[in-house]
Write an enzyme that holds these catalytic residues in place. Structure first.
Site, PDB file in Angstrom:
ATOM      1  N   HIS A   1      -2.688  11.153   1.040  1.00 22.45           N
ATOM      2  CA  HIS A   1      -2.149  10.899   2.383  1.00 22.45           C
ATOM      3  C   HIS A   1      -1.499  12.211   2.841  1.00 22.45           C
ATOM      4  CE1 HIS A   1      -0.764   7.452   5.157  1.00 22.45           C
ATOM      5  NE2 HIS A   1      -0.344   8.562   5.740  1.00 22.45           N
TER       6      HIS A   1
ATOM      7  N   GLU B   1      -7.266   8.676   6.444  1.00 23.94           N
ATOM      8  CA  GLU B   1      -7.472   9.285   7.757  1.00 23.94           C
ATOM      9  C   GLU B   1      -7.919  10.753   7.698  1.00 23.94           C
ATOM     10  OE1 GLU B   1      -3.868   8.650   9.993  1.00 23.94           O
ATOM     11  OE2 GLU B   1      -4.170   6.498  10.100  1.00 23.94           O
TER      12      GLU B   1
ATOM     13  N   ARG C   1       0.856  -1.182   0.000  1.00 21.46           N
ATOM     14  CA  ARG C   1       0.000   0.000   0.000  1.00 21.46           C
ATOM     15  C   ARG C   1       0.893   1.234   0.000  1.00 21.46           C
ATOM     16  NH1 ARG C   1      -2.653   2.988   4.727  1.00 21.46           N
ATOM     17  NH2 ARG C   1      -3.951   4.461   3.596  1.00 21.46           N
TER      18      ARG C   1
ATOM     19  N   GLU D   1      -3.708  -0.096   8.150  1.00 16.33           N
ATOM     20  CA  GLU D   1      -2.515   0.248   8.938  1.00 16.33           C
ATOM     21  C   GLU D   1      -2.656  -0.347  10.319  1.00 16.33           C
ATOM     22  OE1 GLU D   1      -1.415   4.411   9.264  1.00 16.33           O
ATOM     23  OE2 GLU D   1      -1.859   4.746   7.140  1.00 16.33           O
TER      24      GLU D   1
ATOM     25  N   ASN E   1      -7.592   1.878   9.969  1.00 19.14           N
ATOM     26  CA  ASN E   1      -6.268   2.000  10.581  1.00 19.14           C
ATOM     27  C   ASN E   1      -6.459   1.954  12.092  1.00 19.14           C
ATOM     28  OD1 ASN E   1      -5.435   2.409   7.994  1.00 19.14           O
ATOM     29  ND2 ASN E   1      -4.793   4.534   8.259  1.00 19.14           N
TER      30      ASN E   1
ATOM     31  N   TYR F   1      -4.462   1.628  15.850  1.00 21.41           N
ATOM     32  CA  TYR F   1      -3.218   1.650  16.628  1.00 21.41           C
ATOM     33  C   TYR F   1      -3.465   1.427  18.114  1.00 21.41           C
ATOM     34  CZ  TYR F   1      -0.781   3.212  12.490  1.00 21.41           C
ATOM     35  OH  TYR F   1      -0.236   3.255  11.233  1.00 21.41           O
TER      36      TYR F   1
HETATM   37  O1  IFM Z   1       2.717   7.473  10.159  1.00 22.57           O
HETATM   38  C1  IFM Z   1       1.332   7.562  10.332  1.00 22.57           C
HETATM   39  C2  IFM Z   1       0.620   7.429   9.011  1.00 22.57           C
HETATM   40  O2  IFM Z   1       1.042   8.390   8.104  1.00 22.57           O
HETATM   41  C3  IFM Z   1      -0.860   7.574   9.201  1.00 22.57           C
HETATM   42  N1  IFM Z   1      -1.353   6.721  10.228  1.00 22.57           N
HETATM   43  C4  IFM Z   1      -0.647   6.702  11.488  1.00 22.57           C
HETATM   44  C5  IFM Z   1       0.831   6.496  11.264  1.00 22.57           C
HETATM   45  C6  IFM Z   1       1.572   6.485  12.611  1.00 22.57           C
HETATM   46  O3  IFM Z   1       1.419   7.683  13.276  1.00 22.57           O
END
Ligand code: IFM
Length: 444
Positions: free
Chosen positions: A132, A177, A88, A355, A303, A305
């Site tokens: 992005h 995002e 990606r 992500e 995405n 985290y």
């Molecule tokens: O590095 C970033 C990415 O560009 C977008 N999502 C979160 C990642 C980590 O912060």
């Protein structure tokens, strides 16, 4: 909750997932390409932002980054060496349209064509993201995403890229995002263009979503083979206790972070509770906007985290949890919770985890990087994903963030998310233990 030690559990491999499931790695243009002023590339808002003193932790920029633009073949070999099925990447709008509108740069398009060719030659599926965060500076000079016309320009740009590559990539995501490119950028001031105004941020968010819808419409006209969709960063918001005030705080944060984007896209309406809470700052929504925004997607990129844990007085950080170098709680269960909640609350297209990853203060020693915490992070999240899929959530792919250490926005090069270590002095790439682990996982 501590992170489970993968060595203590039965090994999870790619064979535990459906045969059609796509595993990959992800990057974005400004974070890796460098060559910021070559072959006619125009300035983006990140070039400008990085020049402003105090914006980037280490005073750096993406001028050189991973020098990927000049090391394309080497990096494609690197991706292939991991054994992933997919890659990606994002296209830099100012490489393709230096002014953000009108004239198209052949050199810019040719770079991405070479990238796609190189992936095909190595048997790797290209997954393209159109935006992005590197908005062409001339569009920012005209108001950026606060200006409704930017949405039209984005659709034009989407058409340009899709005409050239839309039958040669597996998927095209319009935006990555939009919460970051609106709220974090126009309200919280942390990302370009660094403004602090909630009303502007909400206008930007609406125009980003409108741009997504217009771009989808434009690309649908082309009858491409690529699957079309959008990528959201979603953060489940848990209440710290069952106290109604904590529950209300979690609900409010869920509204601003998640539902503000999910609901217009998937239900054609803004969430009423959040709309009311925003009061006079709500965006101007014209007749027909929400129908454009909510047209069907072939996939929704997620995405993930970490989660948020809320009390009435703000964010809570449990002492028993472990945290990444970003200060984000390691909470794999949040991915399962999030996916199951999406499945329960919305009518969804297939999901893809576009992500997932973690920053740690990696050290290169004797040619190796022993990033056991990242291995545990990835393993834990893949297990959580697997469990959500067992519970019936349809997910078609998983992309580790990131292929290699890169320019981590306001943190500059001071945070490392890569599976591959990059020495930014020499540009030497070294596979970390996590890359070797992912390769083994993929071999099964
Ligand atoms: O590095 C970033 C990415 O560009 C977008 N999502 C979160 C990642 C980590 O912060």
């Amino acid at each position: 909750m501590t992170t489970p030690d993968p060595s203590q559990q039965s090994a999870l491999t790619h064979r535990d997932f459906p045969a059609s499931f796509v595993f990959g790695v992800a990057t974005s243009s400004y974070q890796i390409e460098g060559a910021a002023h070559e072959d006619g590339r125009g300035d983006s808002i990140w070039d400008t932002f990085c020049r402003e003193p105090g914006r980037i932790l280490d005073g750096s920029s993406g001028d050189i980054a991973c020098d990927h633009y000049h090391r394309l073949d080497e990096d494609l070999d690197l991706i292939a060496s991991l054994g992933v099925r997919a890659y990606r990447f994002s296209v830099a709008w100012p490489r393709v349209q230096p002014d953000g509108r009108g004239a198209v740069s052949e050199a810019g398009l040719a770079f991405y064509e070479r990238l796609v060719d190189g992936l095909h030659a190595r048997g790797i599926e290209p997954h393209l993201t159109l935006y992005h965060w590197d908005l062409p500076q001339p569009l920012q000079d005209a108001g950026g995403w606060v200006n409704r016309e930017t949405a039209q320009h984005f659709a034009e740009y989407a058409g340009v890229v899709a005409r050239r590559l839309g039958n040669r990539v597996r998927s095209i995501a319009t935006l990555n995002e939009p919460w970051c490119s609106s709220i974090l950028s126009y309200q919280l001031g942390e990302h370009a263009p660094g403004l602090r105004d909630r009303k502007l941020a909400l206008a930007a968010a609406h125009h980003l979503l409108l741009g997504h819808g217009l771009a989808m419409r434009r690309m649908r006209e082309l009858e491409l083979s690529a699957e079309l969709g959008i990528v959201l960063n979603l953060t489940p918001m848990d209440a710290a206790t069952p106290d109604p005030a904590d529950v209300a705080a979690a609900q409010a944060n869920d509204g601003t972070s998640n539902r503000w984007f999910l609901d217009p896209l998937l239900r054609g309406e803004y969430p009423q509770d959040t709309w009311d809470a925003y009061g006079p700052d709500v965006p101007q929504v014209q007749a027909g906007d929400l129908a454009i925004i909510s047209q069907p997607n072939d996939f929704l990129g997620v995405n993930y985290y970490s989660r948020g844990l809320l009390s009435a007085s703000g964010h809570v950080k449990p002492q028993t949890s472990s945290y990444t170098d970003m200060g984000w709680e390691v909470y794999p269960q949040g991915l399962r919770d999030l996916l199951r909640r999406l499945h329960a609350d919305y009518t969804l297209p297939p999901l893809s985890i576009t992500e997932n990853g973690a920053a740690y203060p990696d050290v290169l020693e004797d040619g190796a990087v022993h990033d056991a915490e990242r291995v545990a992070y990835l393993d834990g999240h893949l297990r959580a994903l697997h469990s959500a899929m067992q519970a019936g959530v349809k997910v078609t792919g998983y992309f580790a963030w990131s292929l290699m250490d890169n320019f981590e926005w306001a943190w500059g090069y001071a945070r490392r998310f890569g599976l591959v270590y990059v020495d930014f002095g020499t540009q030497q790439r070294t596979l970390k233990d996590s890359a070797l682990w992912y390769r083994e996982f993929l071999k099964g």
